[in-house]
Structure formats: structure tokens, C-alpha cells
Design a protein around this motif. Structure first.
Motif, PDB file in Angstrom:
ATOM      1  N   ILE A 199     -37.871  60.506 -45.483  1.00 41.55           N
ATOM      2  CA  ILE A 199     -36.908  59.828 -44.622  1.00 41.55           C
ATOM      3  C   ILE A 199     -37.403  59.765 -43.173  1.00 41.55           C
ATOM      4  CG2 ILE A 199     -34.502  59.849 -43.822  1.00 41.55           C
ATOM      5  CD1 ILE A 199     -33.763  61.310 -46.373  1.00 41.55           C
ATOM      6  N   THR A 200     -38.304  60.682 -42.795  1.00 34.87           N
ATOM      7  CA  THR A 200     -38.809  60.690 -41.416  1.00 34.87           C
ATOM      8  C   THR A 200     -39.817  59.576 -41.154  1.00 34.87           C
ATOM      9  OG1 THR A 200     -40.661  62.190 -41.894  1.00 34.87           O
ATOM     10  CG2 THR A 200     -38.532  63.193 -41.286  1.00 34.87           C
ATOM     11  N   PHE A 201     -40.161  58.791 -42.158  1.00 33.38           N
ATOM     12  CA  PHE A 201     -41.078  57.664 -41.971  1.00 33.38           C
ATOM     13  C   PHE A 201     -40.520  56.729 -40.893  1.00 33.38           C
ATOM     14  CE2 PHE A 201     -42.427  53.322 -43.139  1.00 33.38           C
ATOM     15  CZ  PHE A 201     -43.800  53.489 -43.106  1.00 33.38           C
ATOM     16  N   GLN A 202     -41.317  56.461 -39.843  1.00 32.21           N
ATOM     17  CA  GLN A 202     -40.913  55.611 -38.710  1.00 32.21           C
ATOM     18  C   GLN A 202     -39.607  56.112 -38.078  1.00 32.21           C
ATOM     19  OE1 GLN A 202     -43.125  53.822 -37.686  1.00 32.21           O
ATOM     20  NE2 GLN A 202     -44.321  52.997 -39.369  1.00 32.21           N
ATOM     21  N   GLU A 203     -39.507  57.413 -37.885  1.00 31.92           N
ATOM     22  CA  GLU A 203     -38.285  58.038 -37.389  1.00 31.92           C
ATOM     23  C   GLU A 203     -37.812  57.457 -36.058  1.00 31.92           C
ATOM     24  OE1 GLU A 203     -35.105  60.792 -36.681  1.00 31.92           O
ATOM     25  OE2 GLU A 203     -36.141  60.228 -38.531  1.00 31.92           O
ATOM     26  N   SER A 204     -38.711  57.260 -35.107  1.00 28.84           N
ATOM     27  CA  SER A 204     -38.264  56.803 -33.791  1.00 28.84           C
ATOM     28  C   SER A 204     -37.738  55.369 -33.828  1.00 28.84           C
ATOM     29  CB  SER A 204     -39.402  56.923 -32.769  1.00 28.84           C
ATOM     30  OG  SER A 204     -40.486  56.078 -33.104  1.00 28.84           O
ATOM     31  N   SER A 205     -38.387  54.498 -34.588  1.00 29.78           N
ATOM     32  CA  SER A 205     -37.903  53.124 -34.712  1.00 29.78           C
ATOM     33  C   SER A 205     -36.549  53.083 -35.406  1.00 29.78           C
ATOM     34  CB  SER A 205     -38.907  52.262 -35.489  1.00 29.78           C
ATOM     35  OG  SER A 205     -40.128  52.169 -34.790  1.00 29.78           O
ATOM     36  N   LYS A 206     -36.380  53.951 -36.399  1.00 30.32           N
ATOM     37  CA  LYS A 206     -35.092  54.028 -37.088  1.00 30.32           C
ATOM     38  C   LYS A 206     -34.008  54.557 -36.150  1.00 30.32           C
ATOM     39  CE  LYS A 206     -36.968  54.758 -41.757  1.00 30.32           C
ATOM     40  NZ  LYS A 206     -37.187  55.763 -42.824  1.00 30.32           N
ATOM     41  N   MET A 207     -34.360  55.529 -35.321  1.00 29.91           N
ATOM     42  CA  MET A 207     -33.389  56.046 -34.355  1.00 29.91           C
ATOM     43  C   MET A 207     -32.932  54.926 -33.432  1.00 29.91           C
ATOM     44  SD  MET A 207     -31.690  58.768 -33.312  1.00 29.91           S
ATOM     45  CE  MET A 207     -32.550  60.263 -33.838  1.00 29.91           C
ATOM     46  N   ASN A 208     -33.862  54.095 -33.004  1.00 27.80           N
ATOM     47  CA  ASN A 208     -33.517  52.980 -32.128  1.00 27.80           C
ATOM     48  C   ASN A 208     -32.616  51.975 -32.842  1.00 27.80           C
ATOM     49  OD1 ASN A 208     -33.748  51.193 -29.811  1.00 27.80           O
ATOM     50  ND2 ASN A 208     -35.098  49.960 -31.092  1.00 27.80           N
ATOM     51  N   ALA A 209     -32.982  51.593 -34.074  1.00 28.34           N
ATOM     52  CA  ALA A 209     -32.249  50.550 -34.799  1.00 28.34           C
ATOM     53  C   ALA A 209     -30.889  51.030 -35.291  1.00 28.34           C
ATOM     54  CB  ALA A 209     -33.086  50.066 -35.985  1.00 28.34           C
ATOM     55  N   ARG A 210     -30.785  52.323 -35.615  1.00 32.37           N
ATOM     56  CA  ARG A 210     -29.584  52.808 -36.303  1.00 32.37           C
ATOM     57  C   ARG A 210     -28.605  53.554 -35.406  1.00 32.37           C
ATOM     58  NH1 ARG A 210     -32.811  55.248 -41.613  1.00 32.37           N
ATOM     59  NH2 ARG A 210     -33.457  53.219 -42.465  1.00 32.37           N
ATOM     60  N   ASN A 211     -29.112  54.255 -34.383  1.00 32.52           N
ATOM     61  CA  ASN A 211     -28.244  55.185 -33.656  1.00 32.52           C
ATOM     62  C   ASN A 211     -28.076  54.924 -32.162  1.00 32.52           C
ATOM     63  OD1 ASN A 211     -27.609  56.659 -35.962  1.00 32.52           O
ATOM     64  ND2 ASN A 211     -29.405  57.986 -35.747  1.00 32.52           N
ATOM     65  N   VAL A 212     -28.960  54.168 -31.559  1.00 33.14           N
ATOM     66  CA  VAL A 212     -28.827  53.912 -30.120  1.00 33.14           C
ATOM     67  C   VAL A 212     -27.523  53.186 -29.823  1.00 33.14           C
ATOM     68  CG1 VAL A 212     -29.741  52.535 -28.219  1.00 33.14           C
ATOM     69  CG2 VAL A 212     -31.263  54.038 -29.505  1.00 33.14           C
ATOM     70  N   ARG A 213     -27.215  52.163 -30.602  1.00 35.57           N
ATOM     71  CA  ARG A 213     -25.977  51.419 -30.386  1.00 35.57           C
ATOM     72  C   ARG A 213     -24.762  52.319 -30.588  1.00 35.57           C
ATOM     73  NH1 ARG A 213     -24.867  48.030 -27.097  1.00 35.57           N
ATOM     74  NH2 ARG A 213     -27.048  47.462 -27.425  1.00 35.57           N
ATOM     75  N   THR A 214     -24.843  53.242 -31.546  1.00 36.92           N
ATOM     76  CA  THR A 214     -23.739  54.177 -31.779  1.00 36.92           C
ATOM     77  C   THR A 214     -23.538  55.097 -30.579  1.00 36.92           C
ATOM     78  OG1 THR A 214     -24.152  54.138 -34.160  1.00 36.92           O
ATOM     79  CG2 THR A 214     -22.857  55.976 -33.315  1.00 36.92           C
ATOM     80  N   LEU A 215     -24.637  55.590 -30.008  1.00 36.87           N
ATOM     81  CA  LEU A 215     -24.557  56.427 -28.809  1.00 36.87           C
ATOM     82  C   LEU A 215     -23.821  55.710 -27.684  1.00 36.87           C
ATOM     83  CD1 LEU A 215     -28.187  57.866 -28.689  1.00 36.87           C
ATOM     84  CD2 LEU A 215     -26.113  59.252 -28.703  1.00 36.87           C
ATOM     85  N   ILE A 216     -24.192  54.463 -27.478  1.00 32.82           N
ATOM     86  CA  ILE A 216     -23.581  53.683 -26.393  1.00 32.82           C
ATOM     87  C   ILE A 216     -22.097  53.446 -26.675  1.00 32.82           C
ATOM     88  CG2 ILE A 216     -23.591  51.428 -25.269  1.00 32.82           C
ATOM     89  CD1 ILE A 216     -26.659  51.401 -25.784  1.00 32.82           C
ATOM     90  N   ARG A 217     -21.783  53.060 -27.907  1.00 30.80           N
ATOM     91  CA  ARG A 217     -20.385  52.799 -28.265  1.00 30.80           C
ATOM     92  C   ARG A 217     -19.525  54.054 -28.115  1.00 30.80           C
ATOM     93  NH1 ARG A 217     -21.730  49.581 -33.877  1.00 30.80           N
ATOM     94  NH2 ARG A 217     -22.106  47.510 -33.008  1.00 30.80           N
ATOM     95  N   TYR A 218     -20.066  55.183 -28.550  1.00 28.18           N
ATOM     96  CA  TYR A 218     -19.313  56.435 -28.474  1.00 28.18           C
ATOM     97  C   TYR A 218     -19.022  56.799 -27.020  1.00 28.18           C
ATOM     98  CZ  TYR A 218     -17.872  61.225 -29.574  1.00 28.18           C
ATOM     99  OH  TYR A 218     -17.150  62.390 -29.709  1.00 28.18           O
ATOM    100  N   GLN A 219     -20.051  56.692 -26.173  1.00 27.79           N
ATOM    101  CA  GLN A 219     -19.863  57.046 -24.763  1.00 27.79           C
ATOM    102  C   GLN A 219     -18.867  56.106 -24.083  1.00 27.79           C
ATOM    103  OE1 GLN A 219     -20.694  55.763 -21.567  1.00 27.79           O
ATOM    104  NE2 GLN A 219     -20.053  57.718 -20.631  1.00 27.79           N
ATOM    105  N   GLU A 220     -18.940  54.824 -24.433  1.00 26.08           N
ATOM    106  CA  GLU A 220     -18.009  53.857 -23.845  1.00 26.08           C
ATOM    107  C   GLU A 220     -16.578  54.103 -24.305  1.00 26.08           C
ATOM    108  OE1 GLU A 220     -19.673  50.138 -25.027  1.00 26.08           O
ATOM    109  OE2 GLU A 220     -21.046  50.024 -23.306  1.00 26.08           O
TER     110      GLU A 220
END
Length: 497
Positions: free
Chosen positions: A366-387
Motif C-alpha cells: 500500500i505504501t507504493f507511491q505513498e506521497s502522491s497518494k497522500m496528495n491525491a487522497r488526503n490533502v483536500r480532506t485536511l483543508i476541508r476539515y480545517q475550514e
């Protein structure tokens, strides 16, 4: 000697659930792909509808890969689907003999039979799963020999259909690709039309593609591990041999974009409410990306570095099971619940699926391309949660910090980067590994390094350092993980619970 699963055996086996009339149903679907996902999801749904008297149609399958089709022909294309796992907190263990497939044709050896199959008036559906790289434009002639690409084969099939029925109206197909590509139906249609132009096909044919064929975007979701390792033992218990036996989890989803005509043609959807035909599949894609894929990406580096190896082990571990539940239900779900009506139920299903004891989903995979997956899957969630809450999601912050530690290389050799888990070495399979290696190499001050990584535009869709407090929170967690060790850090978190 055990009997082989085939038509003769089935008709003698009274408890098989397969009726003799099934073998006389007309072929209504042309399917490109013999893989376990199609057999465990699409073909399962067709067989299920046939059993209920809803559809009464079978599938002619095209095998595009090399090798013969004897495994299918020797069993009259029958196979067993063993559904194993957790559903709504209950253990599921169910065996079904699938009779949806009528025959399997190898594309190179049986190409004329493939073309002749579309002469059947009842055949109005084409389904595919040719992997993500299968939907790509390859400039090639499609009317001489066997096209190499799936879009080429599809164009040849459409041309054969158009020619045979002389361009008559209402002779086109509902075409549903299941490849895991966003807007897969639209993409496939664009390539087919481009290829038709390359082949200098008549404008009337191109018009027929547009007006009489329906290319549907779709999303599939089911884990189908495939053939079990202990097949010989299973055969003894089952009382027959089946070289096509597959295992599948209880959960499934097939969401298709379309209207009333699509529902009419794909009438087998009525047999299972988990096959959905809707005006938009965006909410289903969003909930899968955020809840299932996003929670994987957030949790796995921490779990792996703590010494765990599979998702199931995580769900048996006191802290990681708490992490998964918290990140899914408390941090991701609130950010999409308003836009995804089925997200709450899906979140519960996700946790059940993670707890499936029959699926060994390796964390390192599952760690394959971990950083790109973090960007595609969780960055938007971080922003939405903080907002939404004007606060930081603590478990997503922890997951982000653990990712940075996971991507810290212990050594580099021939362009490959390796990390350490205790005395064990692992490969960092991430295209951004050189970027993270440079940050770790050039910075001894963790807060400065994390701030730089968060603002690195090569990595993220936005400047993460602009999220109030995020960089400082991640840096503090990362320092604790690095200085205390992951296991000690987790133990300290357990003591706070």
C-alpha cells in the motif's frame, strides 16, 4: 478421483443452484477480460440476476492475453465464487457456482468468432477490464488482422456490428469500461472516435458511434483475491475440482453513469441494489477515494513502522484499530458526508472490509507511491476539515508525520532508496523519494525541514504550510516519532486514552 466442475456435473448436483435452462439463455454481453475482478463482480451480478429470473442472458468473453482457454472449456466456463469476510459485523462464508459465462474466445486464435458474436441481435452490452494501461490510443489499422489494443479491438467490433446491420438504428451497444480511470467511458469513446478517423472510416459510421452507442463512466469496488492457495484441500471439501475457483469479499459496488436506456439494457442491476445506475458517479468515487483509499494512505506508514504487516493485523491491534476508526469516522467522513449521501454506510463497510480475516493486504504494498497518494487522497480532506472545524485532524497529522519518517532513506543504491524498520530494510517505492531524501539530507532542524516540505510545490496541490498550525503540529509529531521510536510513541498514546 474427484469429478470436474462442468455442465454434466452441475445437472446431477441438485444443490448447485444452477438450472438447466440457464445454458440456453442468449448471449447478451461481450466481455473483454477473463480476470478475477470481472468474474467476481460483473459476472457475479449477471449470474445473480439470472437466478432470480430477472435477466436471462449470458456472457461471451474475449481473452486478449496469450495462452489457451482450455481451463474454461474443460469446465463449460463454470466456476466457483467463494464469498468470505465480514459484513455488518457478521462473518460471511458462502459458495456459489457461477454459470454466467457461455464461452471464452482467445482474441488471436478466435478473432473471426469474436466478430461473428456481434451478429447476434440480443447482444447489446460490451464490458471491459483491460487494466488502466488498456485504455490508450494506439494508431493501428483495425480491419486487417487482430488489433493490438483494446480500443482497436472495440473499434473493429463496432465496425463489424455497423456493417452487418447496415447502420440500422438501435443496433449499437451500451459500453461500460471498468478500468480504474476517472471518466473511463468518456476517455474510451474519445480514443475510439480518434482511431476511427485514423482508419478513414465513413462519417456515417462515426455518426452511428455517437448516436447509437452509449459509453458509460463506471466505478467498480470489490476485493477479489482470486484463486486460493490451498485449492486441493478446498476441492476435497467441495467434492469437485475447479481450476477457476475464486475468492471474493462480501462487499461490492458497481456505480454506472446513465439514464433510463442504460437501466433497460443493463436490467441485471435489479438483482442487487449494490449495482447503481445514476446520473453522476462522482459521489461514489469521492467516498471511495477519501474513506477507503485515504484512510489506507494515512494509516499505513505508522502501522508498518510499528511492526505490523497487513491491514487485518492493524484491525487486531489496539492502537491501529482505534486509529482507523478515528480517521475514517471522525476526520474523513465529516468532510464528505454532505456531498456523498451514502458515505456513512460506506464508512461502516470500509471498517468491516479492513477487518476481513481472509484477505492478507500487505502494508508495504500500500505504501507504493505513498506521497502522491497522500496528495491525491488526503490533502483536500485536511483543508476541508480545517475550514469546517477551525482545527487540525490529529490522526491525519500523525499519518502525515509517519509518512515523512517512512520516506526517510537509510541508504541509496543505483537510484533506489531504502529505509529501515528496526533491523529490517525496506524499499521506498515512491517517485518523489529523491525529493524527500534531499530534504532529510540537507536539514537537521525538523521544524524547518517540515515547513519546507509542506511548501514544496513539486509535492502538493497546495501550499500546506498555509494551513494554520499544520507544519508545526507535524514537526512536533515527527520529532517524537524519530526520537522516541514509533512503538514507544504509540505506547504513550495508548496511555493517554
Amino acid at each position: 478421483m474427484l469429478p470436474i466442475l462442468n455442465k454434466e456435473f452441475i445437472l446431477k448436483k441438485r444443490d448447485s443452484g444452477v438450472h438447466e435452462k440457464t445454458f440456453s439463455f442468449p448471449e447478451k454481453i461481450l466481455q473483454f477480460g477473463t480476470g478475477v475482478l470481472l468474474r467476481g463482480l460483473v459476472d457475479y451480478l449477471v449470474d445473480n440476476a439470472n437466478r432470480q429470473g430477472i435477466y436471462e442472458g449470458r456472457i461471451v468473453v474475449v481473452k486478449s492475453t496469450e495462452g489457451d482457454t482450455s481451463e474454461f472449456s474443460s469446465q463449460d466456463s463454470l466456476y466457483t465464487t467463494h464469498i468470505k469476510g465480514i459484513s455488518q459485523g457478521e462473518l460471511v462464508d458462502k459458495v456459489i457456482i457461477n454459470a454466467a459465462i457461455s464461452r471464452v474466445l482467445q482474441s488471436n486464435a478466435n478473432w473471426q468468432e469474436v466478430l461473428q458474436a456481434v451478429h447476434q441481435p440480443a447482444l447489446h452490452t460490451i464490458i471491459s477490464n483491460t487494466t488502466e494501461v488498456g485504455i490508450q490510443y494506439v494508431p493501428e489499422k483495425v480491419t486487417t488482422g487482430v488489433p493490438s489494443s483494446y480500443p482497436g479491438k472495440l473499434l473493429a467490433v463496432l465496425w463489424e456490428r455497423f456493417s452487418y446491420f447496415k447502420g440500422s438504428a438501435n443496433t449499437g451497444f451500451v459500453i461500460v469500461p471498468t478500468e480504474l480511470v476517472v471518466d473511463n467511458g468518456r476517455l474510451l469513446k474519445d480514443i475510439v472516435v480518434q482511431l476511427a478517423v485514423y482508419n478513414e472510416m465513413p462519417a456515417t459510421f462515426v455518426d452511428w458511434i455517437h448516436t447509437d452507442n452509449y459509453f458509460c463512466n463506471s466505478l467498480v469496488d470489490r476485493i477479489v483475491p482470486g484463486k486460493p492457495r490451498n485449492l486441493s484441500e478446498i476441492a476435497i471439501r467441495a467434492g469437485y475440482t475447479d481450476q477457476l475457483w475464486i475468492e471474493a469479499e462480501p462487499y461490492l459496488l458497481w456505480a454506472i453513469e446513465g439514464g433510463e436506456h442504460i437501466r433497460e439494457v443493463l436490467s441485471f442491476y435489479k438483482g442487487d441494489d449494490r449495482m447503481l445506475i445514476a446520473d453522476s458517479i462522482t459521489p461514489f468515487r469521492e467516498q471511495k477515494l477519501r474513506l477507503l483509499n485515504g484512510s489506507h494512505t494515512a494509516a499505513v506508514p505508522l502501522a508498518f513502522l510499528s511492526g505490523l504487516n497487513t491491514v487485518y493485523e492493524c484491525m487486531q491491534d489496539e492502537y491501529m484499530s482505534h486509529f482507523f476508526r478515528s480517521v475514517v469516522l471522525e476526520e474523513i467522513l465529516p468532510t464528505i458526508a454532505d456531498s456523498c449521501p451514502t458515505a456513512t454506510a460506506f464508512a461502516t463497510d470500509v471498517l468491516d472490509r479492513f477487518a476481513n480475516p481472509f484477505i492478507a493486504h500487505k502494508l508495504i504494498s500500500i505504501t507504493f507511491q505513498e506521497s502522491s497518494k497522500m496528495n491525491a487522497r488526503n490533502v483536500r480532506t485536511l483543508i476541508r476539515y480545517q475550514e469546517k472545524y477551525h482545527a487540525l485532524p490529529s490522526h491525519l497529522c500523525l499519518g502525515f508525520a509517519a509518512m515523512l519518517l517512512f520516506l526517510r532513506p537509510a541508504r541509496e543504491e543505483n537510484g533506489k532508496y531504502f529505509g529501515n524498520r528496526g533491523q529490517e530494510e525496506y524499499v521506498i517505492t515512491d517517485d518523489n523519494a529523491p525529493i524527500f531524501a534531499a530534504w532529510w539530507r540537507d536539514h537537521t532542524d525538523i521544524p524547518a525541514m517540515v515547513a519546507g516540505i509542506c511548501s514544496d510545490q513539486r509535492l502538493w496541490e497546495t501550499d500546506l504550510s498555509a494551513i494554520p498550525g499544520f507544519s508545526a503540529e507535524v514537526a512536533a509529531i515527527l520529532a517524537s516519532l524519530k526520537n522516541e521510536g514509533v512503538k514507544a510513541f504509540i505506547q504513550s498514546q495508548l496511555q493517554k486514552k
